[in-house]
Design an enzyme around this catalytic site. Sequence first.
Site, mmCIF file in Angstrom:
data_model
loop_
_atom_site.group_PDB
_atom_site.id
_atom_site.type_symbol
_atom_site.label_atom_id
_atom_site.label_comp_id
_atom_site.label_asym_id
_atom_site.label_seq_id
_atom_site.Cartn_x
_atom_site.Cartn_y
_atom_site.Cartn_z
ATOM 1 N N HIS A 63 13.029 -22.234 -79.626
ATOM 2 C CA HIS A 63 12.242 -23.348 -79.089
ATOM 3 C C HIS A 63 11.762 -24.170 -80.273
ATOM 4 O O HIS A 63 10.903 -23.726 -81.034
ATOM 5 C CB HIS A 63 11.062 -22.812 -78.272
ATOM 6 C CG HIS A 63 11.492 -21.991 -77.086
ATOM 7 N ND1 HIS A 63 11.748 -22.552 -75.858
ATOM 8 C CD2 HIS A 63 11.758 -20.671 -76.967
ATOM 9 C CE1 HIS A 63 12.141 -21.603 -75.007
ATOM 10 N NE2 HIS A 63 12.154 -20.443 -75.661
ATOM 11 N N LEU A 64 12.345 -25.356 -80.442
ATOM 12 C CA LEU A 64 11.972 -26.204 -81.584
ATOM 13 C C LEU A 64 10.808 -27.132 -81.245
ATOM 14 O O LEU A 64 10.252 -27.778 -82.121
ATOM 15 C CB LEU A 64 13.175 -27.016 -82.055
ATOM 16 C CG LEU A 64 14.326 -26.209 -82.678
ATOM 17 C CD1 LEU A 64 15.455 -27.135 -83.123
ATOM 18 C CD2 LEU A 64 13.846 -25.372 -83.853
ATOM 19 N N HIS A 233 17.250 -12.754 -73.340
ATOM 20 C CA HIS A 233 16.221 -11.738 -73.624
ATOM 21 C C HIS A 233 16.123 -10.601 -72.599
ATOM 22 O O HIS A 233 15.123 -10.485 -71.895
ATOM 23 C CB HIS A 233 14.848 -12.371 -73.833
ATOM 24 C CG HIS A 233 14.443 -13.452 -72.858
ATOM 25 N ND1 HIS A 233 14.597 -13.336 -71.497
ATOM 26 C CD2 HIS A 233 13.881 -14.665 -73.072
ATOM 27 C CE1 HIS A 233 14.129 -14.425 -70.920
ATOM 28 N NE2 HIS A 233 13.699 -15.243 -71.849
ATOM 29 N N ASP A 306 14.482 -15.887 -79.704
ATOM 30 C CA ASP A 306 13.534 -16.498 -78.767
ATOM 31 C C ASP A 306 12.312 -17.026 -79.525
ATOM 32 O O ASP A 306 11.159 -16.876 -79.090
ATOM 33 C CB ASP A 306 13.119 -15.517 -77.662
ATOM 34 C CG ASP A 306 12.383 -16.213 -76.515
ATOM 35 O OD1 ASP A 306 12.278 -17.458 -76.531
ATOM 36 O OD2 ASP A 306 11.914 -15.519 -75.600
ATOM 37 N N HIS A 310 3.588 -21.291 -81.510
ATOM 38 C CA HIS A 310 2.418 -21.827 -80.811
ATOM 39 C C HIS A 310 1.383 -22.276 -81.829
ATOM 40 O O HIS A 310 1.358 -21.810 -82.962
ATOM 41 C CB HIS A 310 1.818 -20.778 -79.877
ATOM 42 C CG HIS A 310 2.682 -20.477 -78.688
ATOM 43 N ND1 HIS A 310 2.976 -21.421 -77.731
ATOM 44 C CD2 HIS A 310 3.338 -19.355 -78.318
ATOM 45 C CE1 HIS A 310 3.768 -20.884 -76.813
ATOM 46 N NE2 HIS A 310 4.011 -19.629 -77.148
#
Lengths: 446, 355
Positions: A63-64, A233, A306, A310
Amino acid sequence: MPLLVKGARFIDPAEGVDGAFDLLIEDGRVARMDRDIPPGEGVEVLDASGLVAAPGFIDMHVHLREPGEEYKEDIESGTRAAAAGGFTAVACMANTDPVNDTSSITERILKRAREAAACRVHPIGAVSAGLAGERLTEMADQRAAGCVAFSDDGVPVRTAQLMRSALEYAGMLGAAVLDHAEDMSLSSGRVMNEGAVSTALGLGANPAASEDICVFRDIRLAALTGSRLHILHTTSGGAIDLIREAKNKGIEVTCEVTPHHFALTEEAVQSFNSAAKMAPPLRSEADRQALIAGLKDGTIEVIASDHAPHYEAELQVEFDAVPFGIVGLETAVSLALDRLVHGGALTLPQMISKFTAGPAKILGLEGASLRVGAPGDVTILDPERMYEVLPEAFESRGRNTPFGGIKLKGRAAATIVGGKIVMNRIGGETVIHAGVPEATGTGVMH
Amino acid sequence: MKPEPLHRKDLLSIRDLSPGEILFLLEMTDSFREVNEREIKKVPTLRGKTVVNLFFEPSTRTRTSFEIAGKRLSADVINISADVSAAKKGETLRDTARNIEAMATDVVVVRHPASGAPAYLARELRCGVVNAGDGCHEHPTQALLDLYTIREHKKDFEGLRVSIVGDIARSRVARSNIIALGKLGAEVMICGPRTMLPAEAESLGARVTTRVEEAIEWSDVLMALRIQLERGGGASFPSAREYANTYGINRKRLDGAKPDLLIMHPGPINRGVEMSPDVADGPFSVILEQVAYGVACRMGILYLLAGQRSATSADVPGAEAPGADASTEDGSGAAAAGGGAGETRKPEVENAVAR
């Protein structure tokens, strides 16, 4: 400038290569692999004596956060983290803001990657517009713009009917559907695995059956449609059994495991450790053993991080309110070397395959091999290097990891993309040079 | 098993406590109980100390109990409920609590709907944190007052049979009691419909049954839990009527009980659902005693945490805030005992009480 990698043990599982060679990369592609290639005039030499060189590692699940959540991560920081972790390519999930559900967003991601990325970036398009689970995205248009696969990752594809359509439509375009498998009627609002630990902590929990139910649904739909399905996952021994059985029947299903799911169990959540909060969650030791067995027997052909960065302030809240997921790009390779290779579960070539040939086949990427003419993407490993994980030194903007402060054996030593050294720590200090050479193409097979 | 003095910044869970620490807290309860039976129910022990009740969930009983406990010790007690706090304006729990701490608060008593929220705050704050109930995790002060009540009637925990009936999976009272009773040598049985039993229920160290008759016949003490009526009609139980019919504790069901069975309930009771009025108000019931001892129990805890605060914070670099030092100058004597052994602490409590 041509690049000559000298003195490494070259392991290329796809070509069955394992031996001491030199590798010459010219014009961004592999020109020659041979013993003792003399360094010619104007050739940059990378001395990799005592190290292992492999085809460039691909992390097919990151997740970029760009566009929309650049305060968590962006394409530049995320791909620097990838390069630091030994990855020459990443596939980025569609749950950005706005969602990557149209070709204009795909193009924007690729444009930003050309400007700022330290490794190759392969966008994954959404299955449903806005990830809302209502209607399919314009997959053909997104595919033409550069999407390598389709996924609503973050949430499951909401209904069996929509998943069926997605498989049919993506299958027609030659792309796989990547499946976040959870039954949300069991998982929604639940923050960890159901078992003795959740009982002790009084946290809302979901059983492994939540994953199994969705995996079963989607395997049946893959069988019905004949399309390619990839389970993201995996966490549950039950799901691994279902996938193994489906493969034996010839159904086109593949799957991946994350380093945290093969390295940790629900015990990591004790004391309300929110750095161990994932969806799907860390499960039992029996599940973890089943995942390792699946890696060993080839049921699981991909290791993916994955990577889910954050923002710090979002983490400084009570466990229930902490967002799911951890960063993984800068620890994935080390955890695989330490826990799987040194741990005795996988040979080094087997482990390399799960970062190279495994994901390349699912996403339809060339490379994942060092044969002449392949993209000059190389990951150099120092399998014996002991080091301490220091989150404050991460290239990623995310620091959310349960592995901070632990010592791991094995680390990426250098990352080469299209013949350019984008990361090098052979000399000690980590040096990163962003910028993927244009001439090497995107690495996507058409 | 001997009482063992408690030197903690926080009281977060029964799981953290040793059996000796639990016994020590019961002794403290004993010391403060006497204050509540006086004409003038107030001692100067915590004069100049500040206790904040930070409640993110509605509660009358527990909040009032802490408030009375603090006031009888002469602490300044402030109540903040989630409705009026900044929580609704988007301020994080951490910021809310740190703001309260910045006003030189000595102890924060937290009730929160999320399991682990007090533990999180305790890591973030230098002041003492008391868990007054967090999500489905623990409610340690309730368990302590329950233990005290049981000991008043049954003397010894060793081999004592205690059953807990109700929604065990979602009950913090059940968790704290199961663990506490187990630590003191009692046997525990949990009882409820399968939908209200937690996963791997045996891992809590209790026997498990779905038959309420079995629990009643087996028990020396029976604790009925409050059924969350607002959860009725969902996945965990069909209706209040069905629950009352199958698990409600009523006079008829008690026919098979031991003659000296003790009936307990953490309150508030849904009369006619988990317990009929004739049982709640009947001869076996000690429900109001539980409430009375709750005040003494919480006085003991506030005394220990607020009194030890100066000693604790002295170990923390940069913690010698002027407010903290000034607050030990109140002449109560007890506060200065921080770090002292339990044997010396106990008489000082009595001194404070006798004043």
